[in-house]
Design an enzyme around this catalytic site. Structure first.
Site, PDB file in Angstrom:
ATOM      1  CB  SER A  18      13.544  21.322 -13.701  1.00 40.26           C
ATOM      2  OG  SER A  18      12.695  22.447 -13.679  1.00 40.26           O
TER       3      SER A  18
ATOM      4  CG  HIS B  82      -1.640  -1.270   1.455  1.00 40.23           C
ATOM      5  ND1 HIS B  82      -2.788  -1.645   0.798  1.00 40.23           N
ATOM      6  CD2 HIS B  82      -1.331  -2.304   2.280  1.00 40.23           C
ATOM      7  CE1 HIS B  82      -3.166  -2.835   1.206  1.00 40.23           C
ATOM      8  NE2 HIS B  82      -2.302  -3.266   2.109  1.00 40.23           N
TER       9      HIS B  82
END
Length: 484
Positions: free
Chosen positions: A285, A155
């Protein structure tokens, strides 16, 4: 390479391998059509039809199309609005002795469908080889990190430890299933053969004056000349579009595997535990200079989604083929089939590049283990106290209270997990203070993970790659360099 020699899309022309791009190129497609017409003429001549030897020789000498012939074919297609007949006439201009017998008795699908089956079978072979290389590279990674403990996640929440190598075997196992599925699809491909306009072979029965045996022999001979061991026993005008479903299903499944692997790597990059290759001059970036975005894994995910969706085209196209055929399959398939193979090819080459340059950060991994392991070790601490004569329920309550105090430190105060220090400072646990270091050794929490890796690689991966065509591919497969 000229434009007509490669399948041209923004995707394929930039990233696809030369072999796969060429396979679906106009140059290769129309050359294959000519080879099919030649095979048909050879078989018809062998079975007694009046096909001049000069026609055969001229066809053999003109299988490759020149740029000039592409121009002629384009003009013919504009005039006739029929691509196959445009190429029949173009071929006849360079092989005039054959002009009267090219395509004799055949329908357009004799060349279009049989060529597609050739491309599909060859394309699946290319993918098998590329996939074998990826499996080999990832297996080397799994072997290298077979025993390096890492935090497991269920999970996406901290769970019991595994190892970096064991996690990689989960990816490899799915790739092995993809290898099996693609090989099954490749080996199952047959030939449409010589079936005529609606699959009844009526035109060929007329050509051979009602001789059924010769028609069957023609079908078998052309099938063998085209490199296939069998033809589909019955067809309509086309081969069943269900074949396309069977081909694109394992490619879509490969897309699901690739997406899962790349997603795991993207999450690991966020955790700074494992990263894909990143060149020294690479920019992550345009604004945030510090960033190391996992753009290759992101590309895999992006293309994998496209690959998975293409299977839906095959399903829908097959379902709406009326009776002996409709033409609404054509435009769709001309996009779907090449794009499926080109996309799978790019996904695998990108995965190979990533797997060959994965960077693991053991200290980051160890730090994260250190943050979570104290909680996981509580059961071992309880059992050790009981072995020293303590009460299980009392020990459980003591650990519960200390665990909640430590969790408060972590969650509310932003401090490190100090559970073990609390255990050390509690006189109740003094009988096992000397054992705490051993109880917290990550190696004691990974179970049989290293042995599982070893056994899996030896008993499953090695046999799967122990085929001549795959061994050769793995040996010859150099490192993949991505331009961007």
């Amino acid at each position: 390479m000229e434009a007509y020699e490669t399948y041209q899309t923004p995707l394929s022309s930039r990233y696809a391998s030369k072999e796969m791009a060429h396979l679906f190129s106009p140059a290769h497609r129309f050359k294959t059509w000519r080879e099919l017409w030649l095979n048909l003429a050879i078989a018809e001549k062998q079975l007694g039809l009046p096909v001049p030897e000069e026609a055969i020789e001229q066809m053999k000498s003109n299988l490759e199309l020149t740029p000039e012939q592409f121009d002629i074919a384009a003009k013919e297609e504009k005039k006739r609005r029929h691509d196959v007949m445009a190429h029949v006439h173009t071929f006849g201009q360079v092989a005039p002795a054959a002009a009267g017998i090219i395509h004799l008795g055949a329908t357009s699908c004799y060349v279009t469908d049989n060529a597609d089956l050739i491309f599909i079978r060859t394309g699946l072979t290319y993918l098998l080889k590329s996939l074998a290389v990826v499996i080999s590279r990832l297996s080397a990674f799994a072997a290298q990190y077979r025993a390096l403990p890492t935090l497991g996640f269920t999970h996406f929440q901290p769970a019991q430890l595994t190892t970096v190598g064991k996690r990689a075997t989960l990816w490899i196992q799915e790739l092995l299933w993809d290898l099996r599925n693609i090989k099954r699809a490749r080996d199952d491909i047959g030939f449409r053969g010589v079936k005529g306009t609606t699959g009844t072979q009526a035109s060929f029965l007329t050509l051979f004056d009602g001789d059924h045996d010769k028609v069957e022999e023609l079908d078998e001979l052309v099938t063998r000349l085209s490199g296939f061991t069998y033809a589909y026993p019955v067809t309509s005008q086309t081969y069943s579009r269900k074949i396309d479903i069977d081909v694109l299903a394992p490619l879509a499944s490969l897309g699901a595997t690739a997406h899962k692997i790349a997603t795991d790597l993207r999450l690991l990059a966020n955790l700074k535990e494992v990263e894909e290759p990143f060149e020294s001059t690479q920019i992550g970036s345009s604004a945030m200079a510090y960033k190391r975005n996992p753009m290759r894994s992101e590309r895999v995910c992006s293309l994998a989604r496209h690959l998975m969706v293409l299977h839906q085209n095959a399903l829908m196209t097959s379902s709406v083929q009326w009776f002996e055929r409709t033409l609404d399959d054509s435009a769709n398939r001309r996009i779907t089939l090449p794009e499926a193979f080109l996309t799978a090819d790019i996904v695998l080459s990108t995965l190979q590049n990533v797997c060959e340059g994965l960077v693991v950060y053991p200290r980051v991994i160890a730090r994260r283990i250190g943050q979570e392991l104290p909680f996981m070790a509580t059961e071992n601490i309880i059992m050790s106290i009981v072995k020293k004569g303590g009460d299980r329920q009392e020990a459980h309550e003591k650990i519960r209270v200390l665990s909640h105090e430590a969790a408060h430190q972590v969650k509310h105060l932003g401090l490190e997990n100090d559970l073990i220090e609390r255990v050390r400072n509690d006189p109740y646990f003094s009988p096992i203070h000397g054992e705490l270091e051993q109880l917290l050794d990550p190696q004691t929490f990974i179970g049989r993970a290293p042995e599982q890796v070893d056994k899996f690689l030896k008993e499953w991966v090695e046999p799967a790659l122990d085929e001549d065509e795959l061994k050769e591919a793995v040996a010859d497969g150099g490192k993949v360099e991505l331009s961007v």
